[in-house]
Design a protein around this motif. Structure first.
Motif, short mmCIF file in Angstrom:
data_model
loop_
_atom_site.label_atom_id
_atom_site.label_comp_id
_atom_site.label_asym_id
_atom_site.label_seq_id
_atom_site.Cartn_x
_atom_site.Cartn_y
_atom_site.Cartn_z
N THR A 205 -6.66 -14.07 -4.24
CA THR A 205 -6.00 -12.73 -4.21
C THR A 205 -5.13 -12.48 -5.54
OG1 THR A 205 -5.15 -13.53 -2.08
CG2 THR A 205 -4.58 -11.16 -2.77
N MET B 115 1.94 -7.75 6.33
CA MET B 115 1.02 -8.67 6.45
C MET B 115 1.01 -9.37 7.80
SD MET B 115 0.83 -10.01 2.68
CE MET B 115 -0.29 -11.34 2.90
N THR C 135 -3.89 -6.52 5.05
CA THR C 135 -4.41 -7.58 3.99
C THR C 135 -3.53 -7.25 2.87
OG1 THR C 135 -5.66 -5.83 2.80
CG2 THR C 135 -6.75 -7.14 4.52
N ARG C 136 -3.35 -8.25 1.72
CA ARG C 136 -2.58 -8.10 0.60
C ARG C 136 -2.54 -6.94 0.03
NH1 ARG C 136 2.16 -10.18 -1.38
NH2 ARG C 136 1.80 -12.40 -0.80
#
Lengths: 343, 292
Positions: A5, B188, B193-194
Motif C-alpha cells: 500500500t 479501516m 480499505t486504506r
C-alpha cells in the motif's frame, strides 16, 4: 501500513523525483566528463581564372553528423574540472610559484572565473544569512509591540520582499540603483561622485547585492521568529522581570534561548537558498563585478548555438558537492537522532 | 498590558522608528515602480533629477497627460506579454494541482508508515530540496534535446512538479502527522480499505494543510526563473523569462518602460495572493519551522 500500500501511495512522487532529480544528477556527472566536439575543418581549393588558393573552413555538415552520432561530445576525463574556467589547477600552481606577496596571489586567483564566483557565493551565503536573521528578529520584536489592529498590515507589508519573484525584486531595486534612478542619483549627489554607479564600482555592486539579499531574506526569519515569540511562556518572562532582569536580559536569557531551535532551522533553510544565489546577478546585470556558481552554469547554457554542456555540468557537480558539504552537519545530526530513537 | 512589560518612552520611540524604516524599505520600491510605470522613460530614468518622476514633466510634454499607459500598451499588445501571462497561468495552475495530487498521496503514506525506508525517503527529499535548480537544469537540457521534448510547456510543468515534490512531501507529511491515526484506523476496522479510508475520512479534513502547501507550490511555479528560462522556447515563454528577454532586446531600443510595465503586471497577482492568503502563508512557514 503494509509495504504494498505504501508503495502504491508514494509511487508517483518517487517516480517524479527519480526521473527528474536523481537522473539529472547522474546525467550531470556523466556530461561533466565530456567536452564539445572540436570544429571539423576542411580545406577547399578555390580555383579562379587567376589561380587556385586553398581555404580552411568549418565543415558544418560533418559537425552535424558528429553531433548526431555522439551528442555528449568527446570523452575528456577530468579535463573539464581542471581547466582554466573551473578549478584552474595549472594557473593556481603558476600563481603560487611566481608571485609578489599574498595580495598579488589573492587578486590573481580572484580573477579566475570559478574562484570569483565561489568567493561571491560564499560571501553572500555567510553574510546575508546571519544579517537577514538579525533583521528578521528585530522586526519580530518590533511588530510584537504593535497594537493588535496594526499587526496585520505590518505583517502584510513585511511579507512583500519575500514573496516577490526574485528576478522581479532584483530588477525593481536595480532600476532604483540605476545612475538615473532615485537611489543611484541620490548616492551620486550624497558622495559627490558623479561617476559612481553599479557598473563602475565592484564594491558598490557587492554591497547592493548583499542589501538585496538581506531585504528579501529578512521576512522569512521575521515570520518564523514572530510565530516563535507568540509561544514564549509569559510566566517565565514576568518572573524574570520580578527577579530584576531588565529588558535586554529578558531578551538575552529568555527569548533567544526559546527561539534557538527555530534559529537553527531558519539558518539551515537560508544557507541552502542563499548558496544558489542566481537571479539577482541577472537582475542587477552584475556579472562584470560579481558572479555566482549558479550563474556560471546559466552562462554556459544560455548561448544559442554553442552551449557548453560539459563545462556547465562540471560547475554543477562542484556546486552539488558544495551543497552536500553545507548539509553534512544536518545529515549527521539527523542520522544520530534516528539511531538513538531506533535503539 | 501589565506593568512589567510597559516600555520606557525612549525604547518605544526607537522601536517605532526602526519599524517605520523597515516598512518603508519593504513597501517603497514597489510603490515607486508602480508609480513610475505610468511615466515615460525620460521621467522614470531622468538624467536631471528623480523629482521629475514625481512631477511627470516629460510625461506631460510627450503625451499631454500626467500619466501614460504607453509602457503597458507596448508590453501587453506590441510585445505580446498576454501570451506569456496565459502560459504562466497554465504552468502555475498545472504545477500546483499535479504537485498536490501526487504529494498528498505520498505525504499521507510517509506519515502513516512506521518503517525505516519512510525516514530515508524524507532524508533524500531534504537533500533534493537543497539542490540548486540550475544544476538540475544542466542535467535535463541535453537529454531533452535528444528526446525532442525541449521547449514545450508539458515538459516544464513536469520538471517543476518534480523539483517541488521534496518540499510538498515534507510539508504534507508533517501536516498528516497532526491528524490522529485513530481516525483512518477506525475506518479501516469498520471495513474500509486504506484508499477508501483516505478518501472518505482523511480527505474531508485535509484541506487546510493542502491549501497552505498549494500556495507554496503556486509561488514556486510562478517565481521560477532558472527552469522556465532554460527549458521553454521563445514562443512558449512564461512571464518571468519574458521579462528577462525584454531586458536584452528592448534596452537598446529605448523602451525600458515596457519591462517596467511587465514587472508591475507580474507583481500584481502576488500582492493579491498575499492579501487574501496572508494567514495561510504565515502558518505554512511556521509549520515547517516547528515540525520540520
Amino acid at each position: 501500513m503494509p509495504h504494498r500500500t505504501f508503495f502504491v501511495f508514494i509511487f508517483p512522487s518517487i517516480l517524479a523525483m527519480l526521473l527528474f532529480i536523481s537522473l539529472p544528477i547522474v546525467s550531470v556527472v556523466v556530461q561533466s566528463l565530456f567536452v564539445q566536439h572540436e570544429a571539423v575543418l576542411v580545406t577547399v581549393e578555390n580555383c579562379t581564372p587567376f589561380g587556385c588558393e586553398s581555404q580552411t573552413r568549418v565543415d558544418t555538415e560533418a559537425m552535424q553528423k558528429l553531433r548526431a552520432e555522439k551528442p555528449l561530445g568527446q570523452f575528456a576525463g577530468f579535463a573539464n574540472y581542471l581547466n582554466r574556467n573551473h578549478l584552474a589547477v595549472d594557473e593556481i600552481s603558476a600563481i603560487l610559484s611566481d608571485n609578489q606577496g599574498l595580495g598579488d596571489v589573492a587578486t590573481r586567483i580572484f580573477n579566475l572565473p570559478f574562484y570569483k564566483a565561489l568567493s561571491f557565493t560564499l560571501v553572500y551565503c555567510f553574510l546575508v544569512t546571519p544579517l537577514a536573521m538579525a533583521l528578521g528578529f528585530a522586526i519580530a520584536l518590533a511588530v510584537n509591540t504593535l497594537p493588535k489592529l496594526l499587526k496585520g498590515p505590518a505583517i502584510f507589508v513585511s511579507l512583500l520582499p519575500m514573496i516577490i519573484t526574485p528576478l522581479v525584486g532584483s530588477l525593481i531595486l536595480a532600476w532604483m540603483f540605476n545612475p538615473s534612478g532615485i537611489l543611484g542619483a541620490s548616492l551620486q549627489s550624497l558622495t559627490g561622485d558623479p561617476t559612481l554607479s553599479l557598473r563602475a564600482s565592484p564594491m558598490l555592486t557587492w554591497i547592493v547585492l548583499l542589501l538585496y539579499g538581506v531585504w528579501t531574506n529578512g521576512p522569512f526569519s521575521f515570520v518564523v521568529f514572530y510565530a516563535g515569540l507568540q509561544t514564549v511562556p509569559q510566566d517565565t518572562v514576568e518572573s524574570a522581570r520580578i527577579d530584576g532582569a531588565n529588558r535586554w536580559e529578558v531578551t538575552r536569557y529568555v527569548l533567544i534561548p526559546h527561539l534557538a531551535p527555530l534559529a537553527t532551522f531558519v539558518a539551515l533553510v537560508q544557507l541552502m537558498d542563499n548558496f544558489r544565489v542566481f537571479e539577482p546577478i541577472v537582475g542587477f546585470s552584475a556579472e562584470a563585478n560579481a558572479t555566482s556558481l549558479s550563474w556560471l552554469v546559466f552562462n554556459d547554457l544560455v548561448g544559442q548555438d554553442s552551449q557548453l554542456f560539459g563545462s556547465a555540468a562540471a560547475t554543477s557537480v562542484i556546486t552539488i558537492v558544495g551543497v552536500l558539504i553545507l548539509l553534512a552537519p544536518v545529515l549527521r545530526r539527523t542520522w544520530a537522532d534516528f539511531n538513538r530513537k531506533a535503539v | 498590558m501589565s506593568v512589567a512589560t510597559r516600555r520606557p518612552l525612549g525604547l518605544q520611540t526607537l522601536t517605532t522608528a526602526f519599524l517605520a524604516i523597515w516598512l518603508i524599505a519593504a513597501l517603497f520600491p514597489f510603490a515607486w515602480t508602480v508609480w513610475g510605470s505610468f511615466k515615460v522613460e525620460a521621467d522614470f530614468f531622468s538624467r536631471q533629477s528623480w523629482w521629475m518622476a514625481i512631477e511627470g514633466t516629460r510625461t506631460q510634454a510627450q503625451t499631454g497627460g500626467p500619466f501614460t499607459l504607453a509602457g503597458y500598451e507596448g508590453a501587453w499588445v506590441r510585445n505580446e506579454f498576454w501570451k506569456a501571462a496565459i502560459n504562466t497561468l497554465i504552468v502555475t495552475l498545472s504545477v500546483t494541482f499535479i504537485s498536490l495530487a501526487i504529494g498528498t498521496l505520498g505525504g499521507y503514506a510517509l506519515a502513516r508508515s512506521g518503517y525505516r525506508y519512510a525516514f530515508w525517503i524524507l532524508i533524500a527529499a531534504l537533500v533534493f530540496r537543497a539542490m540548486p535548480h540550475i544544476t538540475l537544469v544542466s542535467g535535463y537540457m541535453l537529454p531533452f534535446f535528444e528526446l525532442n521534448i525541449w521547449g514545450v510547456l508539458p515538459t516544464t510543468i513536469i520538471v517543476l512538479v518534480a523539483i517541488n515534490q521534496p518540499f510538498t512531501l515534507w510539508m504534507l507529511h508533517s501536516f498528516f502527522l497532526s491528524i490522529p491515526k485513530d481516525l483512518d484506523e477506525s475506518a479501516m476496522v469498520d471495513g474500509c480499505t486504506r484508499f477508501q479510508a483516505f478518501r472518505m475520512v482523511i480527505m474531508p479534513v485535509m484541506w487546510p494543510g493542502v491549501i497552505t502547501t498549494g500556495l507554496f507550490s503556486f509561488l514556486l511555479g510562478y517565481n521560477d526563473f532558472a527552469v522556465t528560462s532554460m527549458l521553454l522556447s521563445q514562443e512558449n515563454q512564461t512571464m518571468v523569462p519574458k521579462i528577462a528577454s525584454f531586458l536584452g532586446s528592448i534596452q537598446n531600443e529605448g523602451n525600458v518602460m515596457y519591462a517596467v510595465a511587465a514587472v508591475v503586471s507580474a507583481t500584481v497577482p502576488l500582492f493579491i495572493l498575499v492579501l487574501f492568503f496572508q494567514r495561510q502563508i504565515v502558518s505554512g512557514l511556521t509549520a515547517g519551522a516547528v515540525k520540520g
